[in-house]
Structure formats: structure tokens, C-alpha cells
Enzyme design. Structure first.
Site, PDB file in Angstrom:
ATOM      1  N   TYR A  48       0.805  -1.231  -0.110  1.00  0.00           N
ATOM      2  CA  TYR A  48      -0.146  -0.009  -0.021  1.00  0.00           C
ATOM      3  C   TYR A  48       0.857   1.269  -0.075  1.00  0.00           C
ATOM      4  O   TYR A  48       0.224   2.244  -0.515  1.00  0.00           O
ATOM      5  CB  TYR A  48      -1.037  -0.048   1.075  1.00  0.00           C
ATOM      6  CG  TYR A  48      -1.832  -1.182   1.265  1.00  0.00           C
ATOM      7  CD1 TYR A  48      -2.892  -1.453   0.227  1.00  0.00           C
ATOM      8  CD2 TYR A  48      -1.728  -1.954   2.347  1.00  0.00           C
ATOM      9  CE1 TYR A  48      -3.711  -2.606   0.318  1.00  0.00           C
ATOM     10  CE2 TYR A  48      -2.784  -3.132   2.292  1.00  0.00           C
ATOM     11  CZ  TYR A  48      -3.532  -3.198   1.482  1.00  0.00           C
ATOM     12  OH  TYR A  48      -4.674  -4.055   1.503  1.00  0.00           O
ATOM     13  N   THR A  49       1.942   1.136   0.444  1.00  0.00           N
ATOM     14  CA  THR A  49       2.850   2.579   0.641  1.00  0.00           C
ATOM     15  C   THR A  49       3.752   2.717  -0.513  1.00  0.00           C
ATOM     16  O   THR A  49       4.198   1.741  -1.232  1.00  0.00           O
ATOM     17  CB  THR A  49       3.690   2.437   1.952  1.00  0.00           C
ATOM     18  OG1 THR A  49       4.489   1.190   1.992  1.00  0.00           O
ATOM     19  CG2 THR A  49       2.987   2.355   3.114  1.00  0.00           C
TER      20      THR A  49
END
EC number: 5.6.2.2
Length: 737
Positions: free
Chosen positions: A120-121
Site C-alpha cells: 500500500y505504501t
């Protein structure tokens, strides 16, 4: 089939060799940073992988999963979790003074929250991170094969700023550890420039520029300058650090305390939890409430119990009991340029960095000089080609082996001929002599400058100094990221003892403790005990008259002392609360409960027949876990803790022998087993009594008090066995039935 060869070796030697190999691997390849770039191998590989992915500060972000995948696939054959944790820390503004990674997404918080999953990052390098790898392509550092020999990785980074001191480092190896706090880059650059100008400068000179650590979370260092300087002089020490707070005035003369900065590496959520537990346990009576109003900035609001409380005293009590004040360690144990780990002082670290920069500038200048020489050689060939363009084009078109012919005909070198042959005919036709002459002239000027740098140490150090000043300008005190965050303040109130009883109304109370360990307090003295109720199967054990401002001593059967503030004991006519909620007494019994009186002598005795005197001030415990005073062997217990209010002591045990001797024969100690009070053989000491010899010895026998005035027959020396007690002494061999 080839016969297996078995070699017998000493097991101890084999074990030591393998452990040494493991220890060296941990020290050199995992835990300790290099003094030159301040990085461990995993950091170096991570940043180099991001460089290879072209994740520049002005480029787009890439998923962290992609970065981690490249790192573990190409350079670092370890778990993805460890690499991602490293990436996350390098992006956290509260962990690094100068973050090396620009993260997009959830990268955790100062509350201790975990970062989002790597899928996600996203991330890219920060501007200051690129300074660690600037000129890496110019042969400034050595490269070595990766773990599978499929690629190369840098042994060290060029590091144009002192990252080790700027961002600090932590690590635990085998038999050694490192703990280096972050510092202000502007101050470090000032110290480096001074060291270049004054190579014989001493540590004290460096400390004129480097005031001390500069933490990303701010805070206040409260140690004296002499202590800070001493730590940097040896490379080992510690710093006391406090939260920054301010008083906010409210209406009606009230106020609240607002904490705006907390010590480095203290999790805000755990700090609040710590204060909340103290509030619940009534350990901080000056505070009524705490709440977290933090957003992007820290704002912890502490409400005092009374508006008359001095906020400084309120904070002193919190500093003493919580992580609002903490100690930061300094242990500059690093790997030197000679690949040997050792503890360095601040001057040695700066000297190592400057030596590294000297080497980087030298290697870069040599590389650029060689490139210029190579280009000049090519330009000479192009000039000859321009002057003989038609003939050269004819040779290229007509000859099968034009290279040898051109070298012989025009006296060209192999490099020059290769350059001409690799140039398109169209480009050859467009060659202009003036352009070649201008480029040749400019390169000769650059060549002269580089040769001067390499031949003149002063010129080389000018370049090193210039580059350090450029870093200082970009990340100096006048910039947002460069401004000092941690301040210094010598605090005189640190050792002040806050008397919390001064804020408690003094009222008489009666403390009741049952046999099952349930404790409570009732208002007043001379309480009607007939109205007191207990749990089924329970009964009274201790009844003590005290005041709310008193400190209560609890003695356990294992010889451990606990201290309670009388006002903190459960109030009311219920069954109270278990003593285990107030102190960590475990499954041990309560030997005695008594009111603390300053400088009062207490007599401790164990069932093994030993005992000693101890000053009541020595048994005060500051924590819930208590303080071990009497060491009791397995199978035995601490049977008594009595105030010394007489000149004689009577002892009796399972052997039913009574011994009386002078109290002065017992030594005063701070802790231990003590000395022998009464000698036993296959028996235990059951009870002791302190009394005045002239008053006689009394005991309780089924509710009747009996007195023996003539005790001469029972007198003896400490450590004797004693004699049978007088007629009528209770059969339980105790002074009370």
C-alpha cells in the site's frame, strides 16, 4: 562411490571458531554502522537499490513492495519484513533527524502504530539522501560482487555529509553495541570546517560548535555542559532529557499544563498509559487527569488536582515517575575505515569523515582527469580528421581495414581511430575546427584545475571545505529542516523530593487487613471492630491506627518490604481490595503491617533463627515490586518485623526452648540474612518478643496475660539454645495464643 572422509577435531575449538565467525558476521555485516557513511549494510543496499530504480526526489513514487523486492532479490538475501522495517524507519520524521526516504502513505506514528503493508505504501529518496550517493558513478568508491555474483554493490557510500552523527545509529551485536544520537547538521559542518582549518584542533574545540544531540522530537537536555563534553571526549555516556511543557492559563484562576515535545524514542501512547496507571494507583495525587489533544503536533494536556499547586512541582513529580524524563545513551562504537570496530570520541569520528571525503575528492578528481585526458586525445584525433577529412572518408569507404592504414598514415592512436570510425560520416562532415579548438581549450583548463587539486593538498581541502559549506547552506539553521529542535537547560529542581503528603488532608484512619489479604481503611481511631464484616472464611489479622499522610510498611514472608501511602488504601465499610492489587506480593503471606516512622529501628527475624536490625528509612520502597531486605533461604520465611521499643529480646522455637538476651547484641544492617539469634537442631524459630528487662516478660495465654519477672534462668548469649519456658507458657510456643 568415494569414501567419506571424517576428521576428528576438538569440539570446543570447533564451537569457538563457528561462534567467532558468527560474531564477526553480526558485527561487520549487520549491527554496527560504518563511521564514514553512518550506514549498516541493509541501509546501504536499500538506498542503492532505490538509486538503481531512479527514485530521485523529483521523480514519481514507487511501491515499497517493488523496492523491497529489488533489495532482497539483488543485494540482501534476508526476510522482506526486516528490509521493509528498515525502509519505514528511514522515512519516519520522528525517528530520523534528516529522513532519507520520502514516504507516501501510512508509515506509522509516534504512538507506536505500525506502518501499512508494503503493497500500500510508496517511497522515493529525499534530497539529503542523494547527497549520500552523489558522484558514486565517478569511481569514488569500491564495488564488490553481490551475494550471488550477478551484480555489484558499493562497499561504502561517498557521503557528502556526516550521516553517522547527523542521523545517529543504534545496534546490538555480539559482545558490543552502538548507540549514537542524532545531531544538528549545521553545527557538524561548522566543526568540520574548523577541523579543516585547524587540523590539530582538540575535542574541546569541537564542543564549541557541537552543543550536543539534536533530536527529531525536540525536548530539553538538562545535563551540565561539563557532563556532555565528558561523554563526547570518551565516546561513552548518557544525557538526561525532558519533555517541553508550558502553562496555559484558564478561567477562574485555574490552569492546565500542556506537553508539546516528548523525549526521543518514547511512544506517546505508552507514556499516556503510564501516567494513567499512576493516576489509577494514586501515585500522583497532584494530577487529576490527562488527555491527548495531539494532531500533527504533540499536545498532552495535564490537569492539576488543585489550582494552588505549583506547576513546576507537578511536573517534577511526573518527571520522577514517568518517561516524560528519560536517559539517552551515547556509545560511539563504530566500524572504522580499517574495518576494525571500536569506540571513538567525537574528534575521531569527524577526522574519519574528513579522511573519507579527502579520499572521495581524490578519486573523483582522478576519474575526471582521466576522462578529460581521454577526451583530449580524441579531440586531437578529430582535429587531424578535420584537416584531412576527404582523405579519411576515402580510406573509410575504400579500405577493408581502414584502422591500421589511418594509424600509420596520420600517426593516430588506436583510441583516436576508434573514435573517428565510430562517428557517422554525416557527423564527420559537420566537424568544425573552432568547436574542436574551443572544447580542447576548455578541457585543458579543467585538466589544470584537477591536476592542481591532486598535486596540492591545500587545493584539495578547499574543495572538501567548499562542498561541506554547500551542504550547510542547503540544510543550515535558517532552513525548516535544519533549525535546532533540542535545547539545553540546567535544571536545579531535578533532585528535589516532592512531598506529596503536603497536598493530603491529615485525618485519622484505622487500617484493617484480613488473613486472606483484603485491606481497607475506616475513618477515625478507636473504631468499633464488632461491626466490621469479612468475606466468608476470612477474619482480621492486622488492625493499625494511622493518619492519611502516613506511609505504611508491608512486610512479606519472603523478607520483601512494600510502601503504601495510607490515603491510597481503599476507603469504606466494604471488604476492601486485595493487597495484590496494591503491591506485587505474589503468593507470599504478610508478616506485618506497620506505620513508617523516620529513623526507627526494626528487628527482622527468620524461621531459620537469624535476624538483624534495620533502619526504617532503609526499607522504604519506591516501586510496586518492593525492596528485598531480608534474604530468606528456601523452605524458610521471615516470621517477624518488630519496632525496637525495649532493651531485650525473647526467642522461642519448635524445640520449646526460651532464650532471652540483650538487643544490643544484634547488629544493624541494610540487608542480608543477619546473624544467629537462637541455635536450633532440626527445628525452626517460631516467635520473638521485644521488651524491657525490668518490666519482665509477658505473654498471652488464652486471653489472659501472664507476666514473668524472674527471667534470670532464661538469660544467655545471642546464638544460644535457651531453656524450657516457665510453667503456664502456651503450648503453641508463641507469645500470643
Amino acid at each position: 562411490m568415494k569414501e567419506a572422509k571424517i576428521e576428528n577435531i576438538d569440539f570446543g575449538n570447533a564451537l569457538s571458531e563457528r561462534y567467532l565467525a558468527y560474531a564477526l558476521s553480526t558485527i561487520m555485516s549487520r549491527s554496527l554502522p560504518d563511521v564514514r557513511d553512518g550506514l549498516k549494510p541493509v541501509h546501504r543496499r536499500l538506498l542503492y537499490a532505490m538509486l538503481q530504480l531512479r527514485l530521485e526526489p523529483n521523480s514519481g513514487y514507487k511501491k515499497c513492495a517493488r523496492v523491497v523486492g529489488d533489495v532482497i532479490g539483488k543485494y540482501h538475501p534476508h526476510g522482506d519484513v526486516a528490509v521493509y522495517d528498515t525502509l519505514v524507519r528511514l522515512a519516519q520524521h520522528f525517528s530520523l533527524r534528516y529522513p532519507l526516504i520520502d514516504g507516501q502513505g501510512n508509515f506509522g506514528s509516534i504512538d507506536g502504530d505500525n506502518a501499512a503493508a508494503m503493497r500500500y505504501t510508496e517511497s522515493r529518496m529525499t534530497e539529503i539522501c542523494t547527497l549520500l550517493m552523489v558522484d558514486i558513478e565517478k569511481d569514488t568508491v569500491d564495488f564488490r560482487p553481490t551475494y550471488d555474483d550477478s551484480d555489484l554493490e558499493p562497499v561504502i557510500m561517498p557521503a557528502s555529509f556526516p550521516n553517522l552523527l547527523a542521523n545517529g545509529s543504534e545496534g546490538i551485536a555480539v559482545g558490543m553495541a552502538t548507540n549514537i544520537p542524532p545531531h544538528n547538521l549545521h553545527e557538524l559542518c561548522d566543526a568540520l570546517v574548523h577541523l579543516i582549518d585547524h587540523p590539530k584542533a582538540e575535542i574541546s574545540d569541537m564542543m564549541n560548535f557541537i552543543k550536543g544531540p539534536d533530536f527529531p522530537t525536540g525536548g530539553i537536555i538538562i545535563d551540565k555542559a561539563e557532563l556532555i563534553n565528558a561523554a563526547y571526549s570518551t565516546g561513552r555516556g548518557s544525557f538526561r532529557m525532558r519533555s517541553r511543557w508550558e502553562k496555559e492559563e484558564l478561567s477562574y484562576g485555574t490552569y492546565q499544563i500542556v506537553v508539546t515535545e516528548i523525549p526521543y524514542q518514547v511512544q506517546k501512547s505508552k507514556l499516556i498509559e503510564q501516567i494513567a496507571i499512576l493516576l489509577k494507583d494514586k501515585k500522583i495525587p497532584l494530577v487529576s487527569n490527562i488527555r491527548d489533544e495531539s494532531t500533527d503536533i504533540i499536545r498532552l494536556v495535564i490537569e492539576p488536582r488543585d489550582r494552588g499547586c505549583d506547576p513546576q512541582i507537578v511536573m517534577e513529580s511526573l518527571f520522577k515517575l514517568t518517561n516524560l524524563e528519560s536517559r539517552i545513551q551515547l556509545n560511539m562504537n563504530v566500524i572504522g575505515s580499517n574495518n576494525v570496530p571500536r569506540v571513538m570520541n567525537i574528534l575521531e569520528v569527524l577526522q574519519e569523515f574528513l579522511a573519507h571525503r579527502q579520499n572521495i575528492v581524490t578519486r573523483r578528481s582522478t576519474y575526471l582527469l582521466n576522462k578529460i585526458k581521454h577526451r583530449l586525445e580524441i579531440l586531437e584525433g578529430l582535429r587531424i580528421a578535420y584537416l584531412n577529412l576527404d582523405e579519411i572518408i576515402k580510406i573509410i569507404r575504400e579500405e577493408d581495414e581502414p584502422k591500421a592504414i589511418m594509424m600509420e598514415r596520420f600517426k593516430l592512436t588506436e583510441i583516436q581511430v576508434e573514435a573517428i570510425l565510430n562517428t557517422r560520416l554525416r557527423s564527420l562532415r559537420k566537424l568544425e575546427e573552432q568547436e574542436i579548438i574551443n572544447e580542447h581549450s576548455n578541457l585543458q583548463k579543467q585538466q589544470a584545475i584537477l591536476e592542481e587539486i591532486l598535486n596540492n593538498p591545500k587545493e584539495l581541502w578547499k574543495i572538501v571545505k567548499k562542498e561541506i559549506k554547500a551542504v550547510q547552506t542547503k540544510f543550515g539553521l535558517n532552513t525548516v529542516i535544519g533549525a535546532r529542535r533540542t535545547s539545553f537547560e540546567e535544571v536545579t529542581l531535578t533532585n528535589q523530593v516532592v512531598d506529596i503528603t503536603a497536598f493530603i488532608t491529615k485525618e485519622p484512619i484505622t487500617i484493617i487487613c484480613s488473613k486472606m489479604g483484603w485491606v481497607r481503611s475506616l475513618k477515625g481511631h478507636n473504631t468499633d471492630l464488632s461491626t466490621i464484616k469479612y468475606k466468608e472464611g476470612d477474619a482480621e489479622k492486622f488492625i493499625i491506627e494511622a493518619y492519611t499522610t502516613d506511609k505504611i510498611l508491608i512486610v512479606s514472608s519472603e523478607g520483601r518490604f512494600f510502601t503504601l501511602l495510607a490515603d491510597n488504601i481503599s476507603k469504606g465499610k466494604g471488604t476492601g481490595e486485595s493487597i495484590k492489587l496494591l503491591v506485587d506480593i505474589g503468593n507470599n503471606d504478610i508478616t506485618n503491617i506497620l506505620v513508617h516512622k523516620s529513623d526507627q529501628l526494626l528487628l527482622l527475624a527468620s524461621s531459620i533463627g537469624k535476624g538483624f536490625l534495620v533502619n526504617s528509612n532503609e526499607v522504604m520502597a519506591q516501586t510496586k515490586t518492593g525492596k528485598q531486605i531480608m534474604n530468606v533461604p528456601d523452605g524458610h520465611t521471615c516470621i517477624a518485623c518488630l519496632p525496637v521499643n525495649g532493651d531485650s529480646i525473647a526467642c522461642i522455637g519448635e524445640s520449646r526452648k526460651l532464650l532471652v538476651f540483650n538487643i544490643d547484641e544484634i547488629p544493624e544492617m541494610k540487608k542480608g540474612q543477619g546473624v544467629t539469634l537462637q541455635k536450633f537442631k532440626n527445628a525452626k524459630l517460631l516467635d520473638i518478643k521485644i521488651f524491657n528487662k525490668e518490666d519482665g516478660l509477658s505473654w498471652n495465654n488464652n486471653g489472659k496475660v501472664k507476666l514473668e519477672k524472674n527471667i534470670i534462668a532464661f538469660l544467655g548469649k545471642r546464638g544460644s539454645t535457651g531453656k524450657l519456658p516457665p510453667m503456664g507458657f502456651h503450648k503453641n510456643n508463641r507469645f500470643s495464643s
